[in-house]
Design a protein around this motif. Structure first.
Motif, PDB file in Angstrom:
ATOM      1  N   THR A  58       0.838  -1.207   0.000  1.00 31.60           N
ATOM      2  CA  THR A  58       0.000   0.000   0.000  1.00 31.60           C
ATOM      3  C   THR A  58       0.875   1.260   0.000  1.00 31.60           C
ATOM      4  OG1 THR A  58      -0.169   0.158   2.408  1.00 31.60           O
ATOM      5  CG2 THR A  58      -1.787  -1.229   1.301  1.00 31.60           C
ATOM      6  N   VAL A 104      -9.045  -1.711   0.244  1.00 31.36           N
ATOM      7  CA  VAL A 104      -9.016  -1.016  -1.056  1.00 31.36           C
ATOM      8  C   VAL A 104      -7.570  -0.694  -1.453  1.00 31.36           C
ATOM      9  CG1 VAL A 104      -9.730   1.061  -2.312  1.00 31.36           C
ATOM     10  CG2 VAL A 104     -11.347  -0.085  -0.793  1.00 31.36           C
ATOM     11  N   ASN A 107      -5.836  -4.340  -2.289  1.00 31.58           N
ATOM     12  CA  ASN A 107      -6.419  -5.119  -3.392  1.00 31.58           C
ATOM     13  C   ASN A 107      -6.497  -4.338  -4.693  1.00 31.58           C
ATOM     14  OD1 ASN A 107      -6.834  -6.723  -1.187  1.00 31.58           O
ATOM     15  ND2 ASN A 107      -8.996  -7.104  -1.549  1.00 31.58           N
ATOM     16  N   LEU A 108      -6.814  -3.064  -4.596  1.00 32.11           N
ATOM     17  CA  LEU A 108      -7.036  -2.295  -5.820  1.00 32.11           C
ATOM     18  C   LEU A 108      -5.888  -1.324  -6.109  1.00 32.11           C
ATOM     19  CD1 LEU A 108      -8.908  -1.687  -8.172  1.00 32.11           C
ATOM     20  CD2 LEU A 108     -10.191  -0.143  -6.708  1.00 32.11           C
ATOM     21  N   LYS A 109      -5.605  -0.448  -5.150  1.00 33.72           N
ATOM     22  CA  LYS A 109      -4.584   0.570  -5.424  1.00 33.72           C
ATOM     23  C   LYS A 109      -3.200  -0.060  -5.596  1.00 33.72           C
ATOM     24  CE  LYS A 109      -2.459   3.391  -2.792  1.00 33.72           C
ATOM     25  NZ  LYS A 109      -2.173   4.192  -1.599  1.00 33.72           N
ATOM     26  N   TYR A 148     -14.361  -5.964   0.006  1.00 35.32           N
ATOM     27  CA  TYR A 148     -13.545  -6.893  -0.785  1.00 35.32           C
ATOM     28  C   TYR A 148     -14.154  -7.050  -2.182  1.00 35.32           C
ATOM     29  CZ  TYR A 148     -11.430 -11.382  -2.134  1.00 35.32           C
ATOM     30  OH  TYR A 148     -10.765 -12.378  -2.797  1.00 35.32           O
ATOM     31  N   SER A 151     -13.558  -4.047  -4.256  1.00 35.11           N
ATOM     32  CA  SER A 151     -12.173  -3.954  -4.733  1.00 35.11           C
ATOM     33  C   SER A 151     -11.952  -4.887  -5.926  1.00 35.11           C
ATOM     34  CB  SER A 151     -11.184  -4.268  -3.606  1.00 35.11           C
ATOM     35  OG  SER A 151     -11.214  -5.630  -3.259  1.00 35.11           O
ATOM     36  N   LYS A 152     -12.570  -6.064  -5.890  1.00 35.59           N
ATOM     37  CA  LYS A 152     -12.379  -7.016  -6.994  1.00 35.59           C
ATOM     38  C   LYS A 152     -13.141  -6.577  -8.243  1.00 35.59           C
ATOM     39  CE  LYS A 152      -9.593  -9.829  -4.869  1.00 35.59           C
ATOM     40  NZ  LYS A 152      -8.194  -9.934  -5.288  1.00 35.59           N
TER      41      LYS A 152
END
Lengths: 240, 100
Positions: A58, A104, A107-109, A148, A151-152
């Motif tokens: 992160t 977030v 998983n995403l950023k 979750y 984010s996916k």
């Protein structure tokens, strides 16, 4: 020998993904928060072609440093598998700001930042593979995992948009969306929830990491040259 | 050679090296742009310091710019685009590296 980066390679599906690339003679780099015994074993067994860095995905600056370290140690990155992820099971109404940020951001950023850094050198070589490990829950949802799932689903949208951006340089971007696998992440489900999932799955079982590995290997190969922007579901038919 | 002569010679060498470094920087940057254009199958064209990089000028599209940004960063360790600058001409890129 191609260079592959697998984020979150120290546990769960990540271990199997790293293992599958090492078995096929790739040069493999991975990162995660904690260096596990498995990582130490790989470092000893493959000192020439395995690189690991303990880091927080992160942290944008750390991601950038990690990519530069991999390039210096193993060479330019050909394949990126964005696997690192976490889930905090809780109803949204009870979820803290910190918990939402954690999920977030990782998983995403984290996947977005790693993709940006790696895609820059892929652009120069006019070839690359970016594979996101998404989840069937990003498409069908799951009670208690709303952040979750968000984010996916975000990762799925990112896959399609990035595929459009990079396609002209022969860089493919795809996502693999496993159903419920027998990894640590489903370990948090109770027996009743697991039985319910199995009952609803046409193939009548939870998935094994190996069920997903074949698809990842295919997407990473030259055979998948004409596949991009896809989210491929591996769920035993659960979502069909 | 006396002390003053020595200093003058060193100074002249330094200036000459700077001119040579600047020339090399210009040539390298122009070569990078030419490589990107070639990869895109675009016709060869004369690239001048004053050439505008986009649209009616050299005609770099957004993906070409991303490629140029990555190429500059790989070569020089930093690049204007990820430093929140938008060079409009070849000279602007040269200037970014202090070659103006």
């Amino acid at each position: 020998m191609k260079v592959v980066v697998v984020s979150g390679g120290s546990r769960g599906l990540g271990v199997k993904i790293v293992e599958s690339f090492l078995e096929r003679d790739y040069r493999v780099a991975s990162c995660s928060r904690l260096r596990t015994k498995q990582i130490v074993d790989w470092e000893q067994a493959f000192p020439e072609r395995f690189y690991y860095q303990e880091m927080d995905l992160t942290d944008n600056a750390a991601c950038k440093r990690f990519v530069r370290n991999v390039e210096r140690t193993l060479g330019d990155i050909d394949i990126l598998v964005n696997n690192a992820g976490m889930a905090n099971s809780s109803l949204l109404a009870l979820e803290s700001d910190e918990s939402i940020d954690q999920v977030v951001d990782l998983n995403l950023k984290g996947a977005i930042i790693l993709s940006r850094e790696v895609s820059r050198s892929m652009l120069l070589r006019h070839w690359g593979r970016i594979i996101h490990i998404s989840s069937i829950t990003g498409q069908i949802g799951f009670r208690g995992l709303s952040v979750y799932c968000a984010s996916k689903a975000g990762l799925d949208g990112f896959t399609r948009a990035l595929a459009r951006e990079l396609g002209a340089r022969k860089i493919t971007v795809n996502a693999v969306a496993p159903g419920y696998l027998t990894t640590e992440m489903t370990g948090e489900l109770n027996q009743e929830q697991i039985l319910q999932i199995v009952r609803r799955t046409p193939l009548g079982r939870l998935g094994e990491p190996e069920d997903v590995i074949g698809l990842i290997q295919f997407l990473a190969s030259e055979q998948a040259d004409f596949i991009t922007g896809q989210v491929l579901v591996v769920d035993g038919g659960l979502g069909c | 050679m006396g002390g003053l002569d020595c200093l003058l010679t060193q100074s002249a060498n330094h200036a000459s090296r700077q001119r040579s470094d600047k020339l090399s920087l210009d040539i390298d940057i122009i070569a990078m742009i030419a490589t990107i254009l070639k990869h895109q199958g675009l016709p060869e064209q004369e690239i001048r310091h004053s050439s505008t990089l986009y649209d009616e000028g050299i005609g770099l599209d957004s993906l070409c710019v991303a490629e140029l940004s990555a190429m500059l960063e790989k070569t020089y360790g930093r690049d204007p685009y990820t430093s929140k600058q938008l060079p409009m001409t070849v000279q602007d890129i040269v200037d970014f590296y202090g070659g103006g």
